[in-house]
Design an enzyme around this catalytic site. Structure first.
Site, PDB file in Angstrom:
ATOM      1  N   LYS A   1       0.341   4.066   4.674  1.00 35.94           N
ATOM      2  CA  LYS A   1       0.095   3.645   3.287  1.00 35.94           C
ATOM      3  C   LYS A   1       0.740   4.649   2.331  1.00 35.94           C
ATOM      4  CE  LYS A   1      -3.268   0.444   4.794  1.00 35.94           C
ATOM      5  NZ  LYS A   1      -4.539   0.251   5.468  1.00 35.94           N
TER       6      LYS A   1
ATOM      7  N   HIS B   1     -13.403  -1.680   7.238  1.00 36.55           N
ATOM      8  CA  HIS B   1     -12.225  -2.373   7.772  1.00 36.55           C
ATOM      9  C   HIS B   1     -12.503  -2.974   9.159  1.00 36.55           C
ATOM     10  CE1 HIS B   1      -7.995  -2.498   9.325  1.00 36.55           C
ATOM     11  NE2 HIS B   1      -7.730  -2.771   8.053  1.00 36.55           N
TER      12      HIS B   1
ATOM     13  N   ASN C   1       0.828  -1.209   0.000  1.00 35.76           N
ATOM     14  CA  ASN C   1       0.000   0.000   0.000  1.00 35.76           C
ATOM     15  C   ASN C   1       0.865   1.264   0.000  1.00 35.76           C
ATOM     16  OD1 ASN C   1      -2.428  -1.525   0.289  1.00 35.76           O
ATOM     17  ND2 ASN C   1      -1.932  -1.788   2.450  1.00 35.76           N
TER      18      ASN C   1
HETATM   19  C1  LIG Z   1      -4.865  -0.309   6.822  1.00 30.95           C
HETATM   20  C2  LIG Z   1      -6.187   0.200   7.207  1.00 30.95           C
HETATM   21  C3  LIG Z   1      -6.445   0.665   8.491  1.00 30.95           C
HETATM   22  C4  LIG Z   1      -5.475   0.510   9.624  1.00 30.95           C
HETATM   23  O1  LIG Z   1      -4.399   1.368   9.518  1.00 30.95           O
HETATM   24  P1  LIG Z   1      -3.016   0.917  10.173  1.00 30.95           P
HETATM   25  O2  LIG Z   1      -2.236   2.170  10.294  1.00 30.95           O
HETATM   26  O3  LIG Z   1      -2.418  -0.065   9.230  1.00 30.95           O
HETATM   27  O4  LIG Z   1      -3.334   0.286  11.493  1.00 30.95           O
HETATM   28  C5  LIG Z   1      -7.670   1.229   8.747  1.00 30.95           C
HETATM   29  N1  LIG Z   1      -8.620   1.302   7.810  1.00 30.95           N
HETATM   30  C6  LIG Z   1      -8.412   0.844   6.564  1.00 30.95           C
HETATM   31  C7  LIG Z   1      -9.490   0.961   5.553  1.00 30.95           C
HETATM   32  C8  LIG Z   1      -7.202   0.261   6.217  1.00 30.95           C
HETATM   33  O5  LIG Z   1      -7.017  -0.232   5.010  1.00 30.95           O
END
Ligand SMILES: *Cc1c(COP(=O)(O)O)cnc(C)c1O
Length: 404
Positions: free
Chosen positions: A251, A134, A48
């Site tokens: 990401k 998520h 990502n």
């Molecule tokens: C990756 C993700 C998260 C969590 O974020 P992290 O910083 O990896 O814990 C939350 N919501 C969505 C939609 C994600 O893809």
């Protein structure tokens, strides 16, 4: 009675029989378009890190400098004594970037969702989420104790029906002893495993009509959409109408951490009530400094140019895959269905030098397994073409299976 070990082995066997066993794959190189797994170099379509910032010299330099200035660890939670300058700098940068009054960062996006939703809602309240949100939002909703209602993915009529029901609950409570429930709608803007968009403008209209609050998770959109690349809410012109803007710094920002942006009162309230913020050691200062450097790149022409490259890749890839629908993001799902089949296609692709993850239950529904291709700005045109040419026959075959 089986022993603890036997019991867990039995459970693992069940997971394996369903084609759902997950195993960690050790990577012996930095994150990037090519990664080294098991002594082989594979072209990486699993990350990502959309803009290729995770291994960017400016982020690495900022992280190194933060270590030199502030050390490797934060020592305590932010409220105890760990509220180091790099976190404050990051939050000021974030609020400016997002155009909000204030921002608060957490150790992860997961922790941001958990802390925020459980702080805002209690058992008398109602939380309404899209079917595909998520896991961190589902977990937060459950932990909050609020009544959880799920609307069909991107289905505005269904959302409206649930809002009508919530309104009757609210009216019934009017004048009674229990306090009037707050209603929170939560959606992602760009969905993590499907790559499609939420109809944010219409959701905003509904939440206004029913007096609900709205939280939007921009994990896969921050840095990629809108004139200032604030996210999809900016592109659709609805930032101002969203009470709680959430995202991750792990990401497109290439670093690590989660954030909440909104009004000053929201941030002050979370500092007082978000348990995942209060009762957890602050992240390493290097992570905050790297994220601040990433926002610096986004603001410069380099950020715009990386974004342009990413969209060119998405367009080029789409043209090769005539059978695939029009992509709306860098997330390109190839739906296969059967878990074991998805695993075997992914393994086939690895043999050919491509690392593409097979996504299975519980990340997606059972029998909705898929390959999830993610493109990044750091891929070369040749790498994108190579994957496209390999996947085109498969994609035609899959669409044939669907049509049959
Ligand atoms: C990756 C993700 C998260 C969590 O974020 P992290 O910083 O990896 O814990 C939350 N919501 C969505 C939609 C994600 O893809």
């Amino acid at each position: 009675m089986p022993s603890f070990d036997q019991e867990l082995r039995r459970r693992l066997d069940t997971i394996r029989e369903q084609g759902l066993l997950r195993e960690l794959r050790r990577v012996d190189s930095a994150q990037g378009p090519r990664i080294c797994i098991g002594g082989r170099e594979l072209i990486n379509f699993s990350s990502n890190d959309y803009l290729g910032l995770a291994n960017h010299p400016a982020l690495k330099e900022a992280a190194t400098k933060a270590i030199a200035d502030f050390g490797a660890g934060a020592g305590a939670s932010r409220l105890m004594c760990g509220s180091l300058a790099p976190f404050h700098q990051l939050e000021e940068t974030l609020a400016t970037f997002k155009g909000t009054e204030a921002a608060l960062t957490f150790s992860t996006g997961y922790a941001a969702a958990l802390g925020t939703i459980t702080a805002l809602l209690g058992k008398d309240d109602i939380i309404i989420v899209d079917k595909l949100v998520h896991a961190c939002i589902v977990d937060a909703a459950r932990l909050s104790g609020a009544k959880l209602r799920v609307f069909a993915h991107n289905d505005l009529n269904n959302l409206k029906e649930i809002l009508k029901w919530a309104d009757t609950v609210r009216t019934a409570n009017c004048g009674s002893q229990t306090k009037s429930p707050h209603i929170l709608i939560v959606t992602e803007s760009v969905f993590s495993m499907d790559g499609d968009h939420a109809p944010l403008a219409e959701i905003v209209a509904l939440k206004e009509a029913y007096g609900a609050w709205l939280m939007v998770d921009e994990a896969h959109a921050t840095g990629l959409y809108g004139v200032n690349r604030r996210g999809l809410a900016e592109e659709l012109g609805v930032c101002e109408m969203i009470e709680i803007q959430m995202g991750t710094l792990g990401k497109a920002l290439g670093a690590s951490g989660g954030y909440i942006c909104g009004c000053r009162a929201l941030v002050d309230f979370l500092v007082n009530r978000a348990r995942s913020f209060i009762f957890s050691t602050a992240p390493v200062p290097a992570a905050a400094a790297a994220a601040t450097a990433a926002f610096g790149i986004l603001r410069q022409p380099e950020g715009a140019s990386l974004c342009r490259t990413l969209w060119e890749h998405i367009d080029a890839f789409q043209k090769l895959n005539a059978a695939m629908y029009l992509p709306l993001s860098a997330i390109l799902p190839f739906k296969i269905g059967d878990e074991s089949r998805a695993m075997s296609v992914a393994s086939d692709l690895r043999e050919r030098g491509f690392f593409v993850p097979a996504i299975r239950y519980p990340t997606v529904a059972r029998k909705a397994a898929r390959l999830r291709v993610t493109l990044t700005a750091s891929h070369s045109k040749e790498e994108i073409m190579a994957l496209g040419n390999t996947l085109t026959p498969l994609s035609l075959q899959l669409s044939g299976l669907r049509d049959a």
